[in-house]
Structure formats: C-alpha cells, structure tokens
Design an enzyme around this catalytic site. Structure first.
Site, short mmCIF file in Angstrom:
data_model
loop_
_atom_site.label_atom_id
_atom_site.label_comp_id
_atom_site.label_asym_id
_atom_site.label_seq_id
_atom_site.Cartn_x
_atom_site.Cartn_y
_atom_site.Cartn_z
N GLU A 46 0.63 -1.42 -0.21
CA GLU A 46 0.19 0.10 -0.01
C GLU A 46 0.68 1.35 0.02
OE1 GLU A 46 -2.96 -2.96 0.94
OE2 GLU A 46 -1.23 -2.43 1.94
N THR A 47 0.35 2.20 -0.79
CA THR A 47 0.85 3.48 -0.52
C THR A 47 -0.24 4.63 0.08
OG1 THR A 47 2.18 3.50 -2.50
CG2 THR A 47 1.71 5.60 -1.60
#
Length: 263
Positions: A46-47
């Site tokens: 995830e970012t």
C-alpha cells in the site's frame, strides 16, 4: 512536481521485516488516476496519501492504494503514516486520521512504539463454496465479515505455515481479504493473509486483518490481550487488545527510505 516520500517497514523492529508502506504527504489531493499510478510505480502493498484535514474532525485525511486499487482500510500503512508524522514532532503524542470509508483512526505514541486503534469486525460463521479448495486445505472453520473479510480457522500453526493457495482461484471468489489463522506456537495466535484480487498474493503483515482476528481470538481465548505473529516470509509481531468496538494493535516501525517522488 516534487512530492516527499518515505518507505516505512511497519510492525517491524528492524529493516526488511514487517510490512512495507509508502507514505506521501500532499498539499492537496491529486486526481485519483494519478494517485493510483503513483501506487503502481511504488509497487508496495500500500501507498498511503495524507492531506491536512480542513474539516476539524481530525488532523489529516488518509487514503490507501495498492498497486491495483484504492482500499477501504489498511492498518500497517496507517501505523506507518502515524510513525512518519510523530517522528517529525517529538512533542506530539497522537495523530488522528479521517478516512473515507472507515471513519476516524488514531495512532498514539507508546514508549518506543505506537498503538493503532482500528474498528473491530467480529466475524460470523459462513459457507463459502470453493474457499477451502482454493486455500489447498480439506478442513477448516470458515467465518465472514460483510466488509470483505473471510476468516478460515485451522487446527495448528504448522498447517498455516505450509499453506500454498491457488491464487487465481482465490481471486475468482471475489475481492475479499482471505485470512487464515490457528493457535500460535511462539505467540498466542498465528495467521497468514492473501489478497490476490487486490493485486497482493500474500500480504506480509496486515493490520486490517486483525480487525477481524482480535474480536475472534479475544472471545475464543477468553481474554482481551494476546500476542500475534503473521507468518509471511518477512513476518511481523503484533500485540493485540480487544477494547469494545475497537481493535488496538501495538507495534514499532522503521523508516528505510526517504526521498522525493518526481512527477
């Protein structure tokens, strides 16, 4: 355009363990397709993107993107975002995030680490045709939470460790987080987590999965506090607490990269 960027190992006490998250503070929201392209470029589980919250409800707005999709909840990238902000202001004890689909989440400083408060999602027994076969097991107790979580309970830690799922078959069952768990052998609980429909075959350490694991195991163990290990290749330890409608996860983070993302 140049954007600050940090890569942080969450639920980790040293580099190369726990779960990797990108954290990117923005002055204002970019278009969704740009956010998705950045997350694809980062190629992390995830970012997390954060923007100062103008509503007064929280300190920051927070959104999470996998390389393929935006998601409704991500625990490890929330912890990483809290770490990013709290390390920049030693006087700050807590940071509050307003999210689009999960409400307000908090990260609070606790000694050398942090406490992350997530919603608790107690699962219920369910029948999900094809799930055991996709996981590669013949027996297991299946539970489900309607926010997109399937929980399969096995008999032993070894059974969890040796799992070799059919990821295409899992993805075909729908965009759900597939959690497999059992009593632990070095901690109270062991788990592994798979999300192939979201572009992540196996997630290293999944905070959001413990929104389901915490209420399940607290009831089964008959106590509010327990230890957990997610047995991915990287691995990660969590201290868990059931606190009413919340699942409290405690852990540490390590910043491994800081730099500038150029568009």
């Amino acid at each position: 355009m140049q954007l600050p960027f940090a890569q942080i190992d969450a639920f980790a006490d040293r580099p190369f363990t726990g779960n990797q998250a990108g954290v990117m503070p923005l002055d204002a929201w970019l278009d969704d397709d740009v956010l998705q392209a950045i997350a694809e470029e980062n190629n992390l589980a995830e970012t997390a993107f954060i923007v100062r919250d103008a509503s007064g409800e929280a300190d920051w707005e927070l959104r999470w993107f996998t390389p393929a999709v935006e998601i409704a909840l991500c625990g490890h990238a929330t912890l990483a975002s809290g770490h990013y902000l709290l390390t920049r202001d030693p006087a700050l004890e807590q940071v509050r995030f307003r999210t689009r689909k999960t409400g307000i989440l908090t990260v609070t400083r606790e000694g050398e680490g942090y406490a992350l408060a997530l919603p608790a999602y107690p699962p219920e027994p369910a029948e999900i045709p094809g799930l055991l076969e996709a996981l590669g097991v013949t027996q297991g107790t299946i539970l489900h939470h309607p926010r997109g979580y399937d929980l399969t309970v096995l008999d032993s830690a070894d059974a969890v460790r040796v799992l070799s799922p059919d990821f295409r078959a899992l993805a075909a069952l729908g965009d759900t987080l597939n959690i497999v768990t059992a009593p632990g052998d070095g901690t109270d609980v062991i788990s592994r987590v798979f999300a192939p429909a979201a572009g992540i075959d196996e997630d290293p350490v999944t905070g959001s999965a413990h929104s389901v694991l915490v209420p399940y195991w607290a009831e089964r163990l008959g106590r509010d506090r327990f230890t957990a290990f997610q047995a991915s290749k990287r691995g990660g330890y969590l201290d868990c607490e059931a606190a009413g409608s919340e699942a409290i996860l405690r852990g540490t983070c390590v910043t491994v990269i800081e730099g500038v993302f150029t568009l």
